[in-house]
Design an enzyme around this catalytic site. Sequence first.
Site, PDB file in Angstrom:
ATOM      1  N   HIS A  10      31.549  14.041 -12.651  1.00 43.69           N
ATOM      2  CA  HIS A  10      33.381  14.834 -10.563  1.00 43.69           C
ATOM      3  C   HIS A  10      34.642  14.252 -12.078  1.00 43.69           C
ATOM      4  CE1 HIS A  10      33.635   9.920 -12.064  1.00 43.69           C
ATOM      5  NE2 HIS A  10      32.681   9.585 -12.403  1.00 43.69           N
ATOM      6  N   GLU A  83      24.690   7.629 -10.983  1.00 45.08           N
ATOM      7  CA  GLU A  83      25.462   6.816 -12.261  1.00 45.08           C
ATOM      8  C   GLU A  83      24.885   5.490 -12.044  1.00 45.08           C
ATOM      9  OE1 GLU A  83      26.183   6.169 -14.630  1.00 45.08           O
ATOM     10  OE2 GLU A  83      28.825   6.695 -14.520  1.00 45.08           O
TER      11      GLU A  83
END
Length: 192
Positions: A10, A83
Amino acid sequence: METIMYLIRHGETEWNQIRRIQGHSDIDLNELGLRQAEQVARRFQGESVHAVYSSDLSRARETASRIAQNFDYTVSTLPTLRERCYGQWEGLTYEEIRARFENQDEAACGIETFECMQKRAVTALTELAKAHPNETIVVVSHGGLINSFLHFVTSGEQGTGITRIDNTGITKFRFTDFWNVLQVNDTDHLES
């Protein structure tokens, strides 16, 4: 059967900039991160992409949505692409973690093990590749997850503790019956 997968980190967040642990905390892209998302989206203009997937966290979703607009696709989100969960460490800097949790075991702090995150990554990404035989897909995720997957694919030659994955860095894989790395952390789209 061959699947090409572009696995992308990202864009930047405020917490990336000040080095706060994000984990599962849902932090939006900052101004630079939004520009990076636009730049990586431009990189895929004119490419043949069959689907765009993302972690369900907003920083990954926002990045993926810019890419998906090129193809008029909806981003499919998966929590398995998140994550690593950092429990009580989330929102803290490394210095704050050392000061507060110096002698505490990671498990006591609610931190997901590396092995658990890596298994989650390998399972999710392999399932996506198998669902798209002879196609090209884009997956937007997070630095830790991408590095753990890279570590798995290369048997530890690259990945966690070795390889840097920059914001919107593109790592390209080929899946047949096994995974091959074609490119790691391509950031050429950011140099313009």
